[in-house]
Scaffold this active site. Structure first.
Site, mmCIF file in Angstrom:
data_model
loop_
_atom_site.group_PDB
_atom_site.id
_atom_site.type_symbol
_atom_site.label_atom_id
_atom_site.label_comp_id
_atom_site.label_asym_id
_atom_site.label_seq_id
_atom_site.Cartn_x
_atom_site.Cartn_y
_atom_site.Cartn_z
ATOM 1 N N CYS A 222 67.660 8.692 17.051
ATOM 2 C CA CYS A 222 66.776 8.326 18.154
ATOM 3 C C CYS A 222 67.269 6.998 18.708
ATOM 4 O O CYS A 222 68.037 6.286 18.066
ATOM 5 C CB CYS A 222 65.328 8.162 17.685
ATOM 6 S SG CYS A 222 64.548 9.695 17.123
ATOM 7 N N GLY B 9 69.491 10.815 21.590
ATOM 8 C CA GLY B 9 68.430 11.803 21.518
ATOM 9 C C GLY B 9 68.198 12.436 22.866
ATOM 10 O O GLY B 9 68.057 11.726 23.868
ATOM 11 N N ASN C 274 63.171 4.528 15.154
ATOM 12 C CA ASN C 274 64.486 5.117 14.864
ATOM 13 C C ASN C 274 64.687 5.025 13.364
ATOM 14 O O ASN C 274 64.675 3.921 12.812
ATOM 15 C CB ASN C 274 65.580 4.352 15.606
ATOM 16 C CG ASN C 274 66.985 4.816 15.262
ATOM 17 O OD1 ASN C 274 67.931 4.068 15.409
ATOM 18 N ND2 ASN C 274 67.138 6.050 14.807
ATOM 19 N N GLY C 275 64.892 6.178 12.727
ATOM 20 C CA GLY C 275 65.082 6.199 11.273
ATOM 21 C C GLY C 275 64.224 7.285 10.655
ATOM 22 O O GLY C 275 63.612 8.089 11.353
ATOM 23 N N CYS D 5 74.100 1.812 8.184
ATOM 24 C CA CYS D 5 74.614 3.192 8.270
ATOM 25 C C CYS D 5 76.053 3.166 8.775
ATOM 26 O O CYS D 5 76.314 2.836 9.938
ATOM 27 C CB CYS D 5 73.745 4.018 9.211
ATOM 28 S SG CYS D 5 74.408 5.681 9.489
ATOM 29 N N TYR E 124 80.601 7.777 14.232
ATOM 30 C CA TYR E 124 80.302 8.813 15.221
ATOM 31 C C TYR E 124 79.169 8.487 16.176
ATOM 32 O O TYR E 124 79.287 8.696 17.387
ATOM 33 C CB TYR E 124 79.985 10.126 14.483
ATOM 34 C CG TYR E 124 79.511 11.242 15.390
ATOM 35 C CD1 TYR E 124 80.365 11.819 16.323
ATOM 36 C CD2 TYR E 124 78.199 11.710 15.309
ATOM 37 C CE1 TYR E 124 79.926 12.834 17.164
ATOM 38 C CE2 TYR E 124 77.756 12.731 16.135
ATOM 39 C CZ TYR E 124 78.623 13.300 17.063
ATOM 40 O OH TYR E 124 78.181 14.294 17.885
ATOM 41 N N SER F 292 84.585 12.780 20.469
ATOM 42 C CA SER F 292 84.400 12.037 19.232
ATOM 43 C C SER F 292 85.706 11.549 18.616
ATOM 44 O O SER F 292 85.727 10.553 17.905
ATOM 45 C CB SER F 292 83.641 12.894 18.222
ATOM 46 O OG SER F 292 84.303 14.129 18.039
ATOM 47 N N ASP G 141 89.887 14.261 14.710
ATOM 48 C CA ASP G 141 88.435 14.296 14.891
ATOM 49 C C ASP G 141 87.808 13.295 13.934
ATOM 50 O O ASP G 141 88.459 12.791 13.014
ATOM 51 C CB ASP G 141 87.892 15.702 14.638
ATOM 52 C CG ASP G 141 86.564 15.936 15.367
ATOM 53 O OD1 ASP G 141 86.058 15.000 16.016
ATOM 54 O OD2 ASP G 141 86.039 17.058 15.285
ATOM 55 N N ASP G 142 86.501 13.025 14.163
ATOM 56 C CA ASP G 142 85.837 11.994 13.359
ATOM 57 C C ASP G 142 85.230 12.541 12.087
ATOM 58 O O ASP G 142 84.992 11.784 11.144
ATOM 59 C CB ASP G 142 84.736 11.320 14.190
ATOM 60 C CG ASP G 142 83.663 12.313 14.568
ATOM 61 O OD1 ASP G 142 82.624 12.362 13.916
ATOM 62 O OD2 ASP G 142 83.882 13.069 15.536
ATOM 63 N N CYS H 92 71.915 13.163 4.425
ATOM 64 C CA CYS H 92 71.321 11.847 4.702
ATOM 65 C C CYS H 92 69.799 11.977 4.702
ATOM 66 O O CYS H 92 69.257 12.942 5.222
ATOM 67 C CB CYS H 92 71.804 11.326 6.048
ATOM 68 S SG CYS H 92 71.043 9.756 6.529
ATOM 69 N N CYS I 233 75.770 1.641 3.863
ATOM 70 C CA CYS I 233 75.332 2.858 3.201
ATOM 71 C C CYS I 233 76.430 3.898 3.370
ATOM 72 O O CYS I 233 76.797 4.244 4.495
ATOM 73 C CB CYS I 233 74.023 3.369 3.803
ATOM 74 S SG CYS I 233 73.500 4.950 3.097
ATOM 75 N N CYS J 166 76.498 9.522 2.397
ATOM 76 C CA CYS J 166 76.988 10.828 2.842
ATOM 77 C C CYS J 166 78.382 11.136 2.277
ATOM 78 O O CYS J 166 78.790 12.289 2.240
ATOM 79 C CB CYS J 166 76.975 10.923 4.360
ATOM 80 S SG CYS J 166 77.773 9.564 5.221
#
Length: 483
Positions: free
Chosen positions: A9, A35, A109-110, A243, A249, A290, A352-353, A389, A440, A443
């Site tokens: 978001c 978003g 957001n989160g 993050c 990305y 990306s 790619d990412d 995540c 963090c 992932c």
């Protein structure tokens, strides 16, 4: 259509400008990539908070008539991709309530990892929820607070939630911003003349001609009123856990996130990838959009030419109607088309990412080979994604992540690539965080800085989607304006 993680978001706030709602509208435009499901703005004129929100893109949600109803010198706005709660207007933000502390509008957001437990307790205590969003628990905690001031009630309420939150809140006479103690999601402060701006990314500051001042620090609460800007840090300090996927990305390349240029970080990741996993080739081709920054870095490091061998159709939206089964092989070609003159007879490094399930990557490799490429070497500018995540990124379950269940050789064979290599975790951290601050990386490692929900499976299935009987209203209007 694309096998990618979904954005989370975007939040935006302004205080002290006679065109606050119009600035929020422009700010949301810049944050649209975070978003696309819904957009909303709340504005305050010192006496009342007024709200307008609608499903769809920012451009579809507002017009001059709508914005003219949002009077006042303060406003907040939100663009949503649902990571908790369903995609419907009732869950669109800002959320606006009126309680003993007065009116307050909230954008988030989160993801709040203890929202389910808090919600259950609040329902048992008599609360009636209007949405299925995790964000609403903050407003119920605020309304039930016995604190003597609105600011103290805000601090008391957000002290009870855990997980990732970058919040902007609006009362009739002040703007409040808060970031969780780990600082998972970005939140920046800017200035436009005497006005104060709060935004998820600095690209929104650029659009309205504002100047970046600093980030809202992890655990910081910023209160902006006619008396000026005041900062408090009411929470115990925690280890930062920014993050890392914002740099890989999510964020726009023209933004500064966590104090660093996203474009420079992604380009560095491409350079590091070239050093770790170079290969004999003729041309570097990014998967747009990306993979572009990393491809630039990879090409610079290897001396290979970078060419746009895949062209993206930017006019394919979420409303694209899938064709019948008999012609569904169009697949990814609706969005990407190969440039045969660049690819034919070439040894191609495809950049790619990330790879999530691998389904889209497989189709792209086939497409490039069908266009005449002699070899296709897939390079990914982050480590294999092996864990979901819980902090605001829409990821599939672990069993659906191809790198969690397959070896590198198995993934390469599935993609049909001549070789496959990911950037190492050490390489990623070196590119994102030269000073080795804490990010963090759950992932990529499965190590979570904040304990995730006990019922992880239900959480990943958006457990906050309650039965309709728990939601007061089941009607879903197409638009909503509240004053």
């Amino acid at each position: 259509m694309f096998d990618k993680f979904r954005e989370e978001c975007g939040v935006f706030g302004v205080f002290g400008h006679h065109e606050a709602a119009n600035l929020a509208y422009l700010g949301l435009y810049a944050l649209q990539h975070r978003g696309q499901e819904s957009a909303g703005i709340a504005a305050a004129d010192g006496g009342r908070v007024r709200l307008s929100r609608q499903m769809g893109y920012v451009a579809d949600a507002f017009n001059e008539a709508t914005l003219s109803t949002l009077s006042g010198r303060a406003a907040i706005g939100h663009v949503r991709y649902s990571t908790a709660g369903e995609s419907r207007l009732q869950n669109a933000q800002p959320l606006l309530i009126e309680c003993a502390h007065g009116q307050i509008a909230l954008c988030h957001n989160g993801n709040l990892v203890n929202a389910g437990e808090l919600r259950s307790q609040l329902v048992r205590d008599g609360s009636i929820f209007q949405t299925t969003s995790d964000t609403e628990v903050v407003l119920h905690l605020y309304a039930r607070s016995r604190a003597t001031s609105a600011e103290d009630a805000i601090v008391e309420s957000i002290a009870q939630v855990t997980g990732a939150f970058s919040l902007v809140m609006l009362t009739p006479d002040r703007l409040v911003a808060a970031r969780d103690p780990h600082g998972f999601r970005p939140l920046a402060i800017g200035r436009l003349g005497e006005a104060v701006i709060i935004t998820s990314e600095t690209c929104a500051l650029d659009l309205i001609g504002a100047t970046y001042v600093r980030d809202v620090e992890p655990g910081e609460v910023v209160v902006v009123s006619a008396a000026g800007l005041r900062s408090v840090k009411p929470f115990p300090p925690a280890t930062p856990a920014y993050c890392i996927f914002e740099h890989v990305y999510f964020a726009r390349p023209d933004s500064y996130v966590f104090g660093r240029s996203v474009n420079e970080v992604r380009t560095d990741l491409g350079r590091l990838l070239a050093r770790e996993a170079g290969v004999e080739a003729d041309v570097v081709v990014p998967i747009p959009d990306s993979g572009v920054c990393a491809a630039v870095g990879y090409a610079e490091e290897t001396g290979l030419p970078m060419r746009f061998g895949l062209i993206r159709n930017h006019y394919v939206g979420r409303t694209f109607i899938q064709p019948q089964q008999s012609i569904r092989h169009f697949g990814v070609k609706v969005k990407l088309n190969p440039v045969r003159s660049i690819l034919e007879g070439q040894r191609v490094v495809l950049l790619d990412d990330s790879i999530v399930r691998g389904t889209t990557s497989r189709k792209i490799v086939r497409m490039v080979k069908a266009a005449g490429a002699r070899e296709v070497h897939m390079r990914i500018s982050c480590p294999p994604t092996i864990s979901p995540c819980f902090y605001g990124v829409d990821t599939p379950r672990r069993s659906e992540l191809i790198a969690a269940t397959h070896t590198l050789d198995e993934i390469q064979r599935y993609l049909g690539a001549d070789s496959l290599a990911y950037l190492s975790l050490e390489g990623l951290l070196a590119g994102v965080d030269p000073d080795r601050r804490s990010y963090c990386t759950s992932c990529y490692t499965g190590q979570y800085p904040v304990e995730f929900p006990r019922d992880a499976h239900a959480y990943m299935q958006l457990a906050l989607k309650l039965e309709s009987t728990n939601v007061r209203s089941s009607s879903v209007p197409e638009a909503e304006v509240t004053s």
